[in-house]
Design a protein around this motif. Structure first.
Motif, mmCIF file in Angstrom:
data_model
loop_
_atom_site.group_PDB
_atom_site.id
_atom_site.type_symbol
_atom_site.label_atom_id
_atom_site.label_comp_id
_atom_site.label_asym_id
_atom_site.label_seq_id
_atom_site.Cartn_x
_atom_site.Cartn_y
_atom_site.Cartn_z
ATOM 1 N N GLN A 1381 0.823 -1.211 0.000
ATOM 2 C CA GLN A 1381 0.000 0.000 0.000
ATOM 3 C C GLN A 1381 0.857 1.261 0.000
ATOM 4 O OE1 GLN A 1381 -2.465 -0.621 3.447
ATOM 5 N NE2 GLN A 1381 -4.094 -1.616 2.275
ATOM 6 N N GLU A 1382 1.951 1.247 0.770
ATOM 7 C CA GLU A 1382 2.844 2.412 0.780
ATOM 8 C C GLU A 1382 3.505 2.602 -0.580
ATOM 9 O OE1 GLU A 1382 5.535 1.680 3.944
ATOM 10 O OE2 GLU A 1382 4.113 2.234 5.529
ATOM 11 N N THR A 1383 3.879 1.488 -1.204
ATOM 12 C CA THR A 1383 4.491 1.584 -2.537
ATOM 13 C C THR A 1383 3.492 2.133 -3.546
ATOM 14 O OG1 THR A 1383 5.847 -0.346 -1.984
ATOM 15 C CG2 THR A 1383 5.751 0.312 -4.298
ATOM 16 N N LEU A 1384 2.241 1.659 -3.486
ATOM 17 C CA LEU A 1384 1.207 2.186 -4.394
ATOM 18 C C LEU A 1384 0.976 3.670 -4.170
ATOM 19 C CD1 LEU A 1384 -1.435 -0.695 -4.309
ATOM 20 C CD2 LEU A 1384 -0.158 0.095 -6.318
ATOM 21 N N ALA A 1385 0.947 4.091 -2.904
ATOM 22 C CA ALA A 1385 0.748 5.520 -2.611
ATOM 23 C C ALA A 1385 1.887 6.354 -3.178
ATOM 24 C CB ALA A 1385 0.629 5.734 -1.100
ATOM 25 N N GLU A 1386 3.116 5.854 -3.054
ATOM 26 C CA GLU A 1386 4.263 6.586 -3.601
ATOM 27 C C GLU A 1386 4.187 6.650 -5.123
ATOM 28 O OE1 GLU A 1386 7.501 8.836 -3.942
ATOM 29 O OE2 GLU A 1386 6.440 8.323 -2.076
ATOM 30 N N PRO A 1431 12.441 -0.381 -10.174
ATOM 31 C CA PRO A 1431 11.009 -0.102 -10.389
ATOM 32 C C PRO A 1431 10.198 -1.394 -10.389
ATOM 33 C CG PRO A 1431 12.250 0.125 -12.437
ATOM 34 C CD PRO A 1431 13.269 -0.059 -11.359
ATOM 35 N N VAL A 1432 9.035 -1.285 -9.778
ATOM 36 C CA VAL A 1432 8.112 -2.414 -9.727
ATOM 37 C C VAL A 1432 6.865 -2.011 -10.503
ATOM 38 C CG1 VAL A 1432 6.814 -3.981 -8.248
ATOM 39 C CG2 VAL A 1432 9.012 -3.040 -7.476
ATOM 40 N N SER A 1433 6.412 -2.874 -11.364
ATOM 41 C CA SER A 1433 5.253 -2.536 -12.194
ATOM 42 C C SER A 1433 3.992 -2.547 -11.350
ATOM 43 C CB SER A 1433 5.119 -3.516 -13.355
ATOM 44 O OG SER A 1433 4.831 -4.812 -12.864
ATOM 45 N N ALA A 1435 1.240 -3.935 -12.211
ATOM 46 C CA ALA A 1435 0.670 -5.280 -12.246
ATOM 47 C C ALA A 1435 1.293 -6.173 -11.165
ATOM 48 C CB ALA A 1435 0.880 -5.895 -13.641
ATOM 49 N N GLU A 1436 2.627 -6.035 -11.001
ATOM 50 C CA GLU A 1436 3.303 -6.839 -9.987
ATOM 51 C C GLU A 1436 2.809 -6.474 -8.584
ATOM 52 O OE1 GLU A 1436 5.782 -9.564 -8.172
ATOM 53 O OE2 GLU A 1436 5.224 -9.342 -10.296
ATOM 54 N N LEU A 1437 2.666 -5.161 -8.330
ATOM 55 C CA LEU A 1437 2.175 -4.723 -7.021
ATOM 56 C C LEU A 1437 0.744 -5.210 -6.785
ATOM 57 C CD1 LEU A 1437 3.530 -1.071 -6.793
ATOM 58 C CD2 LEU A 1437 4.214 -3.008 -5.402
ATOM 59 N N THR A 1438 -0.073 -5.119 -7.823
ATOM 60 C CA THR A 1438 -1.451 -5.582 -7.695
ATOM 61 C C THR A 1438 -1.499 -7.084 -7.407
ATOM 62 O OG1 THR A 1438 -2.115 -3.879 -9.282
ATOM 63 C CG2 THR A 1438 -3.705 -5.609 -8.804
ATOM 64 N N LYS A 1439 -0.625 -7.799 -8.060
ATOM 65 C CA LYS A 1439 -0.561 -9.244 -7.827
ATOM 66 C C LYS A 1439 -0.151 -9.545 -6.388
ATOM 67 C CE LYS A 1439 1.779 -13.441 -9.474
ATOM 68 N NZ LYS A 1439 2.794 -13.979 -10.396
ATOM 69 N N ASN A 1498 13.883 -12.470 7.540
ATOM 70 C CA ASN A 1498 14.684 -12.002 6.415
ATOM 71 C C ASN A 1498 13.889 -11.126 5.452
ATOM 72 O OD1 ASN A 1498 16.828 -13.409 7.370
ATOM 73 N ND2 ASN A 1498 16.384 -15.269 6.218
ATOM 74 N N SER A 1499 12.614 -10.945 5.658
ATOM 75 C CA SER A 1499 11.806 -10.155 4.724
ATOM 76 C C SER A 1499 12.065 -8.672 4.924
ATOM 77 C CB SER A 1499 10.318 -10.454 4.932
ATOM 78 O OG SER A 1499 9.936 -10.038 6.232
ATOM 79 N N LYS A 1500 11.860 -7.922 3.851
ATOM 80 C CA LYS A 1500 12.052 -6.467 3.922
ATOM 81 C C LYS A 1500 10.995 -5.821 4.821
ATOM 82 C CE LYS A 1500 14.074 -6.094 -0.682
ATOM 83 N NZ LYS A 1500 13.948 -5.494 -2.027
ATOM 84 N N VAL A 1501 9.859 -6.450 4.919
ATOM 85 C CA VAL A 1501 8.798 -5.896 5.755
ATOM 86 C C VAL A 1501 9.267 -5.786 7.194
ATOM 87 C CG1 VAL A 1501 6.446 -6.257 6.597
ATOM 88 C CG2 VAL A 1501 7.030 -6.812 4.229
ATOM 89 N N TYR A 1502 10.017 -6.774 7.682
ATOM 90 C CA TYR A 1502 10.422 -6.786 9.091
ATOM 91 C C TYR A 1502 11.688 -5.984 9.339
ATOM 92 C CZ TYR A 1502 11.264 -8.390 13.790
ATOM 93 O OH TYR A 1502 11.459 -8.411 15.138
ATOM 94 N N GLU A 1503 12.370 -5.616 8.291
ATOM 95 C CA GLU A 1503 13.664 -4.946 8.458
ATOM 96 C C GLU A 1503 13.542 -3.665 9.278
ATOM 97 O OE1 GLU A 1503 17.295 -3.188 5.697
ATOM 98 O OE2 GLU A 1503 15.618 -4.290 4.810
ATOM 99 N N ARG A 1504 12.568 -2.828 8.951
ATOM 100 C CA ARG A 1504 12.419 -1.560 9.679
ATOM 101 C C ARG A 1504 12.069 -1.806 11.145
ATOM 102 N NH1 ARG A 1504 9.895 -0.371 4.770
ATOM 103 N NH2 ARG A 1504 7.870 -0.866 5.662
ATOM 104 N N SER A 1505 11.199 -2.786 11.401
ATOM 105 C CA SER A 1505 10.785 -3.061 12.776
ATOM 106 C C SER A 1505 11.960 -3.524 13.631
ATOM 107 C CB SER A 1505 9.675 -4.111 12.798
ATOM 108 O OG SER A 1505 8.570 -3.675 12.043
ATOM 109 N N SER A 1506 12.795 -4.351 13.046
ATOM 110 C CA SER A 1506 13.945 -4.849 13.812
ATOM 111 C C SER A 1506 14.946 -3.738 14.108
ATOM 112 C CB SER A 1506 14.629 -5.974 13.039
ATOM 113 O OG SER A 1506 15.027 -5.507 11.769
ATOM 114 N N GLN A 1507 15.113 -2.815 13.177
ATOM 115 C CA GLN A 1507 16.008 -1.674 13.430
ATOM 116 C C GLN A 1507 15.457 -0.813 14.568
ATOM 117 O OE1 GLN A 1507 16.404 0.322 9.715
ATOM 118 N NE2 GLN A 1507 17.867 -1.135 8.880
#
Length: 1511
Positions: A1381-1386, A1431-1433, A1435-1439, A1498-1507
């Protein structure tokens, strides 16, 4: 660099001979109100831009001039009605020096072009002051006792100054010879508006026709006789209100040429018949062009005169080929600026435009619009992006195309049909160019901005100012029409009388509908509706919100306007309501509504639960979702950012605009650029960093958020400084003309009201410039100069002014002398009053009877002859007519003649009362009364005598006298006279209409029936006035008199203090308004709770049976506060002295047992039914979730509410409800970041853990969540009590999670810079396991540690519930959705920026191609981001989002409903504890924690939380 800030400035001041000037280097300045605005001409991409403002004068600036000398081109001077002349440094915008030598209003100013430090000024009394600022020296001259209108110093001779006067006289003086007059040039008949010297020295530059100068023999065939340099002549041009321009020869002292202004017929219309009265003739002699002269004309046209043309003088009209390029009103000032390429002419006009002209082509280069009033409203078009409508107090609407590249000030003006201040604007949501407007006089209309047609005006007017406009779906009765007959969207208007009107845009000529009728019918409301002050529709058209005068906000469901919710948050008039936009990343934000009122706090409420689950009866909300505090004055406008989620900008009377992050309750930036109170604000629809704001300083500013230095509104000293800055604006002032005995002032003074002049024109825009003195036709008589010296002369006998009329007065140091009045002693005056004889009623005949003895004897003879003669001859009749006093002794005809003469004498001497007595004696009273009534001279005596003329005459006389008394503002006396003729209703209405409510009620109660409806109307009207003025107690009495206890209670509660709320609750209870009474009691208890007075709060609550549940909440809150104050005094100890009950003292029993004991002993709770009743009272109340910014007092009260529900459920054995309530209290403290409070709650309410609940609930999801939070607290408690060791010891274990290897984490925690493998490498964990040093969990002695661990009971076994595979998977999915959702907003924001850049690039290609590079490189940060992130398309984000949502849907609902601690965070803490204390963590739990970290860490989603966790 970001885009350049823009602004629309106030209008230049009118009716000043030199209020604008151009200086070297392309500088241009003009006086506007009490400031001077500076423009830079011809530099950069824009043809001009505003440099800034010179601030320092306290009243209107009347003159402005630049220094044109080398080395001081940055100097300028200004004069003001405050009596000062200031010299400024333009570079620093500060005052270099100033003087206050003038004793009268300054009317003219000029900086000498020959002497670098000489400033010459003149005032309305004729005093000329020369001031040399370098040596601080001055000289005073008084060449003529006349009002000075303009002054111009010679560009050829340093000592010559030309002065133009109000009566048409022009004088040239030599200041080196004590101001001797060299020439008095007579020829003009009216005011001199402008003087211009010929740019070339000598008189050979012009050809003078012989017939114009036939008396001069030395000029032959246009050839001038040679003169020596000392006597070389020069020409002077003057423009006058008499519609002529005269060229003067200063060597001869006479006029040589006269130019008469031509009448120019405007295209498409005839000449304005009043154009002659509006003339202001200003002139300009172009540099190096002695044969050309520029002048203004009647209607704002500019003319170029050819002075060499023989015969009829030839003039050329500026911009003759272009339609609409000329000014539309009279022009006041002309000046020129020299650029690198050409000379430009600048003009200021009554049409509020500053125009720039090319003197070569005579075409207009550009136009700068300005504003002549407060900026009340701003509105961006939702269809034509970047099109900003501006509602201004000068009676005009501006539409600003903010996207224009060629012209930063591309503004269209609309004024037809308005004729009042524009206070509100609203664009049609779908129809291009359709703009609705509301005005100060209650008018509502619609403009088509795409055409030049006049506006459509609604036939229904409001009685007061239109506050707000909104477009929304139709409601009854319009919505009840057939599909083809009703519009899809209608216009709603809210005005000062508190009424909402619905206008049909298809039939504005039809009658508008009052929305209050629909609200009453739908909701069956019997009581008085509050006055509405604001209206706002939700974007989808389903919900309408109304803000009210009492501070409440009502939420209605369309189309029938069913009341579903009332927000009782504000306690003062609501000024602004705004719904959050619906295109954000989080759909729930569209239910947010922000509101601002006359107090300085902004509240945001979340109405999702109310709208989605419509209640059967209206819900009352008393707790906000977010509170934004910081402003120090009332809120006037709000606007949500269309580019962000939860970002708001507010405008306030404290003179600032504030940007907020609503979700975090944080101030982001504060704008302080205005010099007045802000009235409106709008976020740019295309630029996320730009905001537009308008204020009462007559300005619109465009400013960038990123360029502001402040983050929050000013407080303390800063607020005081800002208030001083705002107070430096001009205030309403009425000038008083000093008059001499026998003199009558003829100059019309300018009256400024509310900072704006309200002069109206039937066919043209309203002119509200601060210096509008139109219609000044009469010529002022010369005044004696001694009036300047002293005011004492007014008290002395008047002498002939001839002898001293032309003497030069000396300016006194202290001209004000007070002569005390001499009053007679009181005793003496009383004695004189007693001795004073009554005035004779027959003075003429009495005087004739006191003549000489001979005359009296002759009277006797004449009288005897008349008495004894049968017929009167001519001689005898003539004698009798001469002796009118003999009528007393002859017949009635002679007596009437005598009375007539006596009556005329009384009237001539100003004694009409004696005349009336004579007429009464004569019996002719009817005619006297009628004549007196026509002249407005009826008296009490005449009214008393009126019955003599008959009953009907007496009735008519009393009515006429009552009308006369009304004109004299004696309304009470007029009402008394109406009562004397039994006109009770008329008397009451008269008193009511003039706000004498107390007297009107007294009469109505005494003279009318008790059930008469006028009594109720009187009480209601008086109550509304008192309520508006803040006299709430008196207003409540009025409402009680009108038998409206509901309204009385509401108005009493408006003050919001404890005493008012307590009285309002008791009053409502007496009136059997139990629901209202309970709401006031609860608010009163909350106020007492805020000062820690629990005893008073319980007293108030226990008066209401329906507030038993709240009594229990307050009781538990008191016990909990007392406990926290004792256990954690550093955090919960308050400076205010608390008022506890005796039962709040801590006992030896547990906290839960203490609570139940107090409930039983104090509130009598014994049975299960009582507990269930209290539970039902509290169960329906919902409070917003907590955040890190929630106040501690508010947080503790909400937690007490949850804990009360938990205890009540436990007493009724409703264990699921008890667990849910306890879980709500725990998660509320967790969400607020107050971890110690969460632990304290667990300790008090779960002293023995969760085992007893597990037996009753088993695997209940709510219980599992509560157990997890309980274990979460125990886990951290254990970690904090361990011996402190560096975190680096577990680096090898935690490195698969990226927070250990980051530089940020290492630096902040003292970690080494040892690099870790790539966090995305699946073999990283295996590699690290092989490299573990001795002493860690996975050491080479693993078997030995396993054996020792088996012998010990693991301390962390109770925390096994935290290692939940399902919750870890759920949290990972939630974070993945958030990332997408954040990527789509950006991406959306980047797309908007690209579209703007594309549109700008296309405009630049049509205009200046060199702009392309600059415009496309304005956002380097975004380009660098694209280079770093792949860049992420879409379609990829929607998927990804679809897969995550699908996965999310697969989780059980009960898992998603209840919160759970962060599983990965708990795993990290467990591993850390296990690394420091061997045996605390079992091998199975260790293995499970490592597996979860390896799978999800190892996911990017958790990276910020762990920092964040590590820092």
């Amino acid at each position: 660099m970001g885009p350049e800030p823009r602004m629309l400035t106030p209008s230049p001041n009118w009716y000043c001979s030199r209020s604008s000037d151009a200086g070297p280097g392309g500088l241009f300045g003009f006086a506007a109100r009490n400031s001077v605005y500076l423009l830079q001409i011809g530099r950069g991409l824009s043809p001009f831009h505003v440099l800034g403002e010179l601030v320092g004068h306290t009243e209107r600036v009347s003159g402005f001039t630049f220094s044109h000398h080398v080395g001081q081109a940055n100097f300028c001077a200004s004069s003001s009605d405050d009596g000062t002349v200031k010299i400024w440094d333009v570079d620093t915008r500060t005052v270099v020096t100033e003087h206050t030598l003038h004793q009268n209003t300054i009317s003219a100013l000029h900086w000498s072009p020959k002497v670098k430090d000489l400033i010459v000024s003149g005032d309305e009394k004729g005093i000329v002051i020369c001031y040399w600022h370098n040596r601080n020296d001055s000289q005073h001259f008084f060449p003529e006792p006349r009002t000075i209108f303009c002054i111009t110093c010679s560009p050829h001779h340093e000592d010559l100054v030309a002065i133009g006067y109000k009566d048409g006289m022009v004088v040239i003086i030599d200041i080196s010879r004590k101001g001797d007059v060299l020439h008095r040039l007579r020829g003009h008949d009216d005011e001199i508006h402008s003087i211009a010297w010929c740019p070339l020295l000598g008189e050979e530059c012009l050809t003078i026709r012989p017939e114009e100068n036939s008396d001069e023999n030395e000029i032959l065939n246009g050839k001038v006789v040679q003169q020596n340099p000392v006597t070389k002549g020069y020409y002077l041009a003057t423009g006058s209100k008499d519609q002529t321009i005269r060229i003067w020869s200063c060597s001869k002292g006479r006029g040589v040429m006269t130019l008469k202004l031509p009448f120019l017929k405007r295209r498409g219309g005839s000449v304005d018949p009043t154009v002659k009265e509006r003339i202001w003739l200003t002139i300009f002699w172009p540099t190096g062009q002695p044969t050309q002269l520029v002048s203004s004309c009647f209607g704002g046209e500019l003319l170029l005169w050819d002075l060499t043309h023989s015969g009829k003088r030839k003039c050329t009209l500026f911009s003759n080929s272009s339609e609409g390029q000329n000014h539309s009103r009279i022009v006041f000032n002309l000046c020129s600026v020299q650029t690198e390429e050409k000379e430009l002419l600048l003009s200021i006009s009554m049409d509020r435009d500053v125009k720039c002209w090319d003197l070569t082509t005579l075409e207009c280069c550009w136009t700068m619009p300005s504003l002549g009033g407060f900026v009340y409203s701003l509105a961006f078009s939702p269809v034509d992006m970047g099109c900003l409508a501006i509602g201004v107090g000068d009676g005009m609407i501006r539409v600003w195309n903010t996207l224009s590249i060629k012209n930063n000030h591309d503004v269209k003006t609309f004024w037809q049909g308005i004729k009042s201040k524009v206070t509100s604007l609203s664009w049609h949501p779908t129809k291009e160019g359709c703009l609705a407007f509301g005005t100060d006089d209650g008018k509502v209309g619609m403009y088509d901005t795409c055409s030049n047609k006049p506006p459509q005006i609604s036939s229904t007017y409001h009685k007061k100012t239109v506050y707000s406009l909104a477009w929304g779906p139709p409601v009854p009765p319009i919505s009840l029409g057939r599909d083809g007959d009703k519009p899809a969207i209608t216009l709603y208007s809210c005005a000062g009388e508190g009424v909402i009107l619905q206008h049909n845009p298809w039939k504005l000529s039809g009658e508008a509908c009052n929305v209050n009728k629909v609200i009453r019918d739908t909701n069956a409301i019997k009581y008085k509706l509050p006055a509405h002050t604001e209206i706002s529709w939700k974007a989808d058209g389903t919900i309408m919100t109304l803000g009210n005068e009492d501070g409440s906000i009502e939420v209605f469901q369309a189309p029938n306007l069913k009341l579903i919710c009332t927000i009782q948050q504000h306690h003062k008039l609501v000024n602004a309501i705004r719904w959050h936009h619906e295109h954000g990343t989080n759909p729930e934000l569209s239910y947010l509504i922000a509101s601002g009122s006359n107090n300085a706090v902004i509240y945001v409420h979340n109405l999702k639960s109310v709208i989605e689950n419509t209640p059967e009866s209206p819900v009352t909300i008393t707790e906000p979702f977010r509170t934004l505090s910081g402003h120090t004055a009332k809120i006037t406008s709000l606007a949500w950012s269309p580019h962000h989620d939860g970002r708001l900008v507010s405008a306030s009377y404290d003179g600032t605009a504030q940007v907020w992050d609503v979700l975090r309750e944080e101030p982001l930036c504060n704008y302080r650029g205005h010099r007045g109170r802000l009235l409106c604000v709008q976020w740019s629809p295309l630029d996320p960093d730009s905001v537009f704001s308008g204020a009462d300083d007559f300005c619109v500013h465009k400013w960038q958020i990123s360029m502001q230095d402040h983050t929050r509104p000013p407080q303390g000293k800063k607020s005081i400084e800002l208030e001083k800055k705002r107070l430096s604006q001009p205030k309403p002032k009425i000038k008083k003309k000093k008059k001499l005995a026998g003199k009558v002032a003829t100059k019309q003074e300018v009256t400024v009201a509310n900072g704006e002049d309200c002069a109206k024109d039937s066919s043209l825009p309203i002119e509200n410039g601060l210096s509008d003195q139109e219609g000044e036709d009469e010529v002022q008589e010369p005044e004696i100069p001694n009036s300047i010296s002293s005011n004492v002369s007014k008290e002395l006998p008047s002498y002939s002014p001839i002898s001293s009329g032309f003497e030069k007065p000396k300016i006194p140091i202290n001209p004000k002398v007070i002569v005390p009045k001499k009053d007679l002693p009181k005793e003496k005056s009383e004695a004189l009053a007693k001795k004073k004889k009554a005035r004779s009623i027959l003075p003429v005949s009495t005087a004739l009877d006191h003549r000489s003895k001979e005359e009296l004897h002759q009277d006797c003879l004449v009288l005897a002859t008349v008495k004894h003669s049968k017929e009167l001859n001519e001689d005898l009749a003539a004698s009798l007519n001469e002796r009118i006093h003999l009528g007393l002794f002859t017949d009635r005809t002679a007596l009437y003649r005598m009375i007539e003469v006596e009556g005329k004498s009384h009237l001539e001497n100003g004694h009409p009362d004696l005349f009336h007595q004579l007429m009464l004696w004569k019996g002719d009273l009817k005619g006297v009364i009628q004549a007196a009534a026509e002249r407005g001279e009826l008296t009490d005596q005449l009214v008393a005598m009126a019955p003599v003329a008959g009953y009907q005459m007496w009735l008519w006389t009393v009515e006429a006298f009552a009308k006369q008394l009304c004109f004299q503002d004696q309304y009470v006396k007029a009402a008394s006279h109406l009562l004397s003729i039994h006109k009770v209703y008329e008397a009451v209405e008269l008193l009511k209409s003039n706000h004498f409510y107390r007297e009107a009620i007294a009469i109505a109660k005494a003279r009318l029936r008790p059930e008469d409806p006028i009594l109720k109307d009187l009480y209601g009207s008086w109550g509304a006035v008192l309520e508006r003025d803040g006299h709430y107690a008196m207003a409540a009495k009025c409402y009680l008199g009108a038998t409206s206890a509901y309204d009385a209670a509401k108005v009493l509660a408006k003050k919001g203090d404890v005493a008012s709320l307590r009285t309002a609750a008791e009053l409502a209870l007496v009136a059997e308004e139990k629901e209202l009474s309970s709401s006031f009691s609860f608010r009163c208890a909350q106020e007492l709770l805020s000062v820690r007075n629990w005893v008073g709060a319980q007293e108030v609550l226990r008066q209401q049976e329906c507030l038993l549940g709240q009594c229990l909440v307050f009781c538990l809150h008191e016990l909990l506060s007392k406990h926290l104050e004792e256990s954690q005094p550093s955090e919960w100890k308050s400076s205010s002295f608390p008022s506890y009950h005796s039962w709040a003292i801590r006992t030896e029993s547990s906290f839960m047992e203490g609570v139940i004991t107090v409930w039983k002993s104090t509130f009598g709770l014994e049975t299960t039914e009582q507990y269930q009743t209290a539970f039902q009272q509290l169960h329906g109340i919902e409070y917003p979730s907590a955040t890190g910014h929630t106040l501690s007092k508010q947080l503790l009260f909400h937690i007490s509410h949850d804990l009360t529900l938990a205890v009540l459920s436990q007493q009724t054995a409703s264990w699921p409800e008890a667990v849910r309530a306890l879980l709500a209290a725990v998660t509320r403290s967790y969400d607020s970041g107050n971890f110690t409070l969460m632990q304290e709650i667990c300790t008090l309410f779960l002293p023995k853990g969760c085992d007893h609940l597990r037996e009753k609930l088993g695997e209940e999801p709510a219980f599992k969540s509560l157990e997890a939070f309980f274990s979460y607290g125990q886990l951290y408690d254990l970690w904090w009590n361990l011996p402190r060791t560096p975190l680096i010891e577990i680096q090898c274990v935690a490195d698969p999670v990226p927070f250990i290897g980051t530089a940020c984490g290492g630096e902040q925690n003292g970690l080494s810079d040892t690099s870790s493998p790539d966090v995305t490498d699946p073999d990283a964990f295996t590699q690290l396991s092989d490299e573990l040093p001795q002493g860690t969990i996975l050491s080479t002695d693993l078997e030995q540690d396993r054996r020792s661990a088996e012998k010990k009971q693991p301390t962390l076994s109770a925390c096994e519930v935290l290692i939940s595979q399902m919750h870890a998977d759920l949290q990972s999915t939630q974070k993945a959705i958030t990332e997408v959702q954040e990527t789509l907003a950006e991406m959306i924001r980047q797309h908007q920026r690209n579209q703007l850049c594309k549109a700008t690039r296309n405009s630049a290609e049509e205009g200046d191609p060199s702009l392309k590079t600059q415009l496309c490189s304005e956002n380097p940060d975004s380009q660098s981001k694209e280079q770093v992130n792949e860049p992420v398309s879409l379609a990829e984000l929607t998927k990804r989002l679809s897969e995550a949502n699908k996965k999310m849907a697969g989780f059980p609902e009960n898992i998603k409903t209840f919160p759970f601690p962060d599983v990965l965070e708990c795993c990290l803490v467990m591993l850390h504890i296990g690394s420091q204390c061997s045996g605390y963590l079992s091998l199975d739990m260790q293995q499970q924690a490592l597996e979860l970290l390896q799978k999800y860490g190892n996911s990017k989603v958790y990276e910020r939380s762990s920092q964040i966790f590590c820092t």
